[in-house]
Design a protein around this motif. Structure first.
Motif, PDB file in Angstrom:
ATOM      1  N   ASP A 120      51.533  33.415  40.403  1.00  0.00           N
ATOM      2  CA  ASP A 120      50.091  33.684  40.397  1.00  0.00           C
ATOM      3  C   ASP A 120      49.614  34.152  39.020  1.00  0.00           C
ATOM      4  O   ASP A 120      48.450  33.946  38.663  1.00  0.00           O
ATOM      5  CB  ASP A 120      49.733  34.714  41.472  1.00  0.00           C
ATOM      6  CG  ASP A 120      49.830  34.130  42.880  1.00  0.00           C
ATOM      7  OD1 ASP A 120      49.793  32.884  43.019  1.00  0.00           O
ATOM      8  OD2 ASP A 120      49.960  34.910  43.829  1.00  0.00           O
ATOM      9  N   HIS A 121      50.507  34.779  38.265  1.00  0.00           N
ATOM     10  CA  HIS A 121      50.150  35.133  36.880  1.00  0.00           C
ATOM     11  C   HIS A 121      49.801  33.877  36.094  1.00  0.00           C
ATOM     12  O   HIS A 121      48.835  33.867  35.308  1.00  0.00           O
ATOM     13  CB  HIS A 121      51.317  35.868  36.220  1.00  0.00           C
ATOM     14  CG  HIS A 121      51.181  36.041  34.737  1.00  0.00           C
ATOM     15  ND1 HIS A 121      50.292  36.921  34.163  1.00  0.00           N
ATOM     16  CD2 HIS A 121      51.822  35.420  33.688  1.00  0.00           C
ATOM     17  CE1 HIS A 121      50.388  36.860  32.843  1.00  0.00           C
ATOM     18  NE2 HIS A 121      51.303  35.944  32.530  1.00  0.00           N
ATOM     19  N   LEU A 122      50.558  32.810  36.305  1.00  0.00           N
ATOM     20  CA  LEU A 122      50.320  31.567  35.573  1.00  0.00           C
ATOM     21  C   LEU A 122      49.053  30.886  36.047  1.00  0.00           C
ATOM     22  O   LEU A 122      48.325  30.282  35.252  1.00  0.00           O
ATOM     23  CB  LEU A 122      51.516  30.634  35.730  1.00  0.00           C
ATOM     24  CG  LEU A 122      52.870  31.223  35.326  1.00  0.00           C
ATOM     25  CD1 LEU A 122      53.949  30.160  35.398  1.00  0.00           C
ATOM     26  CD2 LEU A 122      52.800  31.823  33.931  1.00  0.00           C
ATOM     27  N   VAL A 123      48.780  30.997  37.348  1.00  0.00           N
ATOM     28  CA  VAL A 123      47.528  30.434  37.874  1.00  0.00           C
ATOM     29  C   VAL A 123      46.342  31.169  37.264  1.00  0.00           C
ATOM     30  O   VAL A 123      45.365  30.558  36.815  1.00  0.00           O
ATOM     31  CB  VAL A 123      47.510  30.515  39.407  1.00  0.00           C
ATOM     32  CG1 VAL A 123      46.159  30.076  39.949  1.00  0.00           C
ATOM     33  CG2 VAL A 123      48.620  29.643  40.003  1.00  0.00           C
ATOM     34  N   GLU A 124      46.395  32.497  37.257  1.00  0.00           N
ATOM     35  CA  GLU A 124      45.305  33.295  36.679  1.00  0.00           C
ATOM     36  C   GLU A 124      45.171  33.043  35.182  1.00  0.00           C
ATOM     37  O   GLU A 124      44.071  33.077  34.634  1.00  0.00           O
ATOM     38  CB  GLU A 124      45.561  34.778  36.946  1.00  0.00           C
ATOM     39  CG  GLU A 124      45.466  35.153  38.426  1.00  0.00           C
ATOM     40  CD  GLU A 124      46.009  36.540  38.699  1.00  0.00           C
ATOM     41  OE1 GLU A 124      46.343  37.266  37.727  1.00  0.00           O
ATOM     42  OE2 GLU A 124      46.115  36.911  39.885  1.00  0.00           O
ATOM     43  N   LEU A 125      46.296  32.799  34.524  1.00  0.00           N
ATOM     44  CA  LEU A 125      46.260  32.501  33.096  1.00  0.00           C
ATOM     45  C   LEU A 125      45.524  31.188  32.848  1.00  0.00           C
ATOM     46  O   LEU A 125      44.732  31.076  31.913  1.00  0.00           O
ATOM     47  CB  LEU A 125      47.688  32.436  32.554  1.00  0.00           C
ATOM     48  CG  LEU A 125      47.882  32.270  31.057  1.00  0.00           C
ATOM     49  CD1 LEU A 125      47.258  33.431  30.293  1.00  0.00           C
ATOM     50  CD2 LEU A 125      49.376  32.157  30.725  1.00  0.00           C
ATOM     51  N   GLY A 126      45.810  30.186  33.687  1.00  0.00           N
ATOM     52  CA  GLY A 126      45.105  28.916  33.566  1.00  0.00           C
ATOM     53  C   GLY A 126      45.930  27.766  33.036  1.00  0.00           C
ATOM     54  O   GLY A 126      45.376  26.760  32.595  1.00  0.00           O
ATOM     55  N   VAL A 127      47.282  27.891  33.091  1.00  0.00           N
ATOM     56  CA  VAL A 127      48.131  26.792  32.635  1.00  0.00           C
ATOM     57  C   VAL A 127      48.323  25.784  33.759  1.00  0.00           C
ATOM     58  O   VAL A 127      47.932  26.017  34.905  1.00  0.00           O
ATOM     59  CB  VAL A 127      49.497  27.310  32.130  1.00  0.00           C
ATOM     60  CG1 VAL A 127      49.282  28.253  30.950  1.00  0.00           C
ATOM     61  CG2 VAL A 127      50.278  27.995  33.237  1.00  0.00           C
TER      62      VAL A 127
END
Length: 530
Positions: free
Chosen positions: A40-47
């Motif tokens: 979810d960190h990567l989803v929130e980051l936007g990658v």
């Protein structure tokens, strides 16, 4: 995804070094359940895609790049069920999964090499590169290992040397043997059948060596303090013409699957030689890694010249890509400093082409000094004192400022940096001016503006310390101004009606600009027109 483009053209790739991403069981080493827990960190980051460094069974002589089983998962990272859950979890979140593929060499403990080493008559003897000694009884050639010393290792049992471009525990596979080629292409099919969306292909320029075993010429430019491997020019051990047939075979396998499966090639080569890795009629890698930002002097003039020369060299239809950091090179915030690291992030995410972001760069992690008694990297152990070790860029991500950094409940396999109290995800999560906030804003803007994700790039120039270029698509125009210097600058000649979309300081959005735009020291701007 913009119409008419593959996901990997508009997307952003995020490299996960699994040992240092998230530990789920308290042993101090990151694992696959840990990666799943942090998606979810990567989803929130936007990658858009997660590239995993190797997770195969391995003796860990080179931390997974010495593969003992190409179709398994090392128990340190979990099991195949954990891998399948990770792929499913990523896909459910709209993330692609890219796996590291290591075709150049296996571990010396791989069953193939055990058989090859058992006897000169074994059916797998020719799966690796064996040669008789030179007339003086020494190695067959002067070829040197990337990690120091001769690239030939004597095997007393069978009375021949075997070749290893890296550690002696990493014997090179013989890709001239059709059985080897088919076995390794079968590895690709195995993982594609499990839902993997692509591969980053390791050390591809080392895949095939000179069949005549000619010595490499001496490197007259070698000096004390350089890697000992550079004493010779790797003319006959790298970038051989036959490698492109092997890459085309890999590409045919990948193209046999739906979903725009991707091949990325790791080859540290000059731009003119790198272009060949796109293949004849683009039958090679979709993305031969462009590492030139890692070595180009950090000046507006030098980077502008790089962008122009790289774009001009691309074959018709070839898609560009850019890299600022990875698990082998000093972190961008250490190379450039924290202020210029923000400028570099804006450049990486606004240039034409597919960017790759290395884990931790989104919070501005820096190289971590490793005490001698904690050094893990075999390169540093084999060639001490030259600063070649890669441990400083492989340290765990601090998710918070607690004792285990939110990474582990145990002792991390490498130490955290002294700045982890401020440089951690939790501390930056609520800071609207943080490095993490900048990355999220850049990635959101890139996703919202096809001009940034797939648009044309033109007008690349350097004015004093300022790099300038424009991106455009379907009538939308965005201009990027990047101040590489520590002094204020003014850039004239802007079209009318411009407004700032984003500043690296995250405090000027919506500001109208006139014919001249003022940039503060170490500031980058994205300006929209129309």
């Amino acid at each position: 995804m913009p119409a008419g483009h593959a996901w990997w053209q508009s997307g952003v790739i995020y490299q996960v070094y699994p040992r240092s991403f998230q530990d789920s069981n308290g042993d101090g080493v990151g694992d696959l359940p840990g990666v799943l827990a942090r998606l979810d960190h990567l989803v929130e980051l936007g990658v858009d895609a997660v590239w995993l460094s190797p997770v195969y069974p391995s003796p860990m002589a080179d931390f997974g790049y010495d593969v003992e089983d190409y179709t398994g998962i090392h128990p340190l990272f979990g099991g195949m069920a954990d891998f399948d859950r990770l792929v499913a979890g990523a896909h459910a979140r709209g993330l692609k999964v890219i796996l590291d593929y290591v075709p150049n060499h296996s571990s010396d403990r791989h069953p193939w090499f055990r058989a090859s080493r058992s006897s000169r008559e074994d059916p797998r003897r020719d799966w690796y590169i064996w040669r008789d000694p030179a007339p003086d009884g020494g190695p067959p050639t002067n070829w040197l290992s990337e990690f120091g010393g001769s690239a030939w290792e004597w095997d007393a049992r069978t009375g021949q040397y075997y070749y290893h471009a890296y550690l002696k525990e990493q014997p090179d596979l013989n890709w001239r043997n059709p059985e080897v080629r088919e076995a390794m292409l079968g590895v690709l099919r195995f993982w594609l059948d499990r839902g993997v969306d692509g591969f980053r292909v390791d050390a591809i320029h080392h895949l095939i060596e000179d069949e005549r075993l000619r010595d490499n010429p001496p490197n007259q430019a070698w000096r004390e303090g350089m890697s000992p491997t550079r004493r010779v020019i790797r003319l006959h051990t790298m970038d051989q013409p036959e490698v492109h047939d092997a890459i085309a075979a890999m590409r045919r396998v990948v193209d046999g699957y739906d979903g725009d499966r991707l091949l990325i090639g790791e080859a540290y080569l000059p731009i003119d030689r790198l272009m060949a890795y796109y293949g004849a009629d683009l039958s090679g890698f979709q993305l031969p890694f462009n590492f030139h930002l890692l070595s180009t002097p950090w000046t507006a003039q030098a980077v502008a010249a790089l962008i122009r020369s790289y774009e001009a060299a691309l074959p018709a239809g070839g898609w560009p890509n850019w890299v600022l950091g990875n698990h082998d090179r000093s972190r961008v915030a250490s190379r450039l400093g924290p202020s210029q690291a923000r400028v570099a992030a804006m450049m990486l995410l606004t240039l034409r082409g597919t960017p790759t972001l290395y884990q931790g760069d989104e919070i501005g992690m820096t190289d971590v000094p490793i005490p001698p008694d904690l050094v893990q990297d075999p390169w540093e152990k084999n060639v001490p004192g030259l600063g070649l070790g890669r441990d400083p860029v492989r340290t765990p991500i601090p998710w918070d400022g607690g004792p285990g950094g939110g990474f582990t409940t145990g002792t991390p396999w490498l130490p955290f940096g002294p700045d982890r109290g401020q440089v951690n995800v939790a501390a930056q999560q609520g800071d609207p001016a943080s490095m993490l906030a900048l990355h999220r804003s850049l990635l959101a803007l890139r996703r919202a503006e096809p001009a940034l994700s797939v648009g044309a790039c033109h007008g690349v120039s350097a004015e004093q310390d300022v790099l300038v270029y424009e991106r455009s698509h379907d009538g939308r125009r965005l201009r990027v101004l990047l101040n590489f210097g520590g002094e204020p600058r003014s850039v004239a000649g802007q079209p009318p009606g411009g407004r700032i979309r984003l500043s690296t300081r995250l405090d000027r959005a919506g500001e109208a600009v006139g014919e001249a735009v003022a940039l503060r020291p170490d500031e980058g701007l994205v300006i929209g027109f129309g």
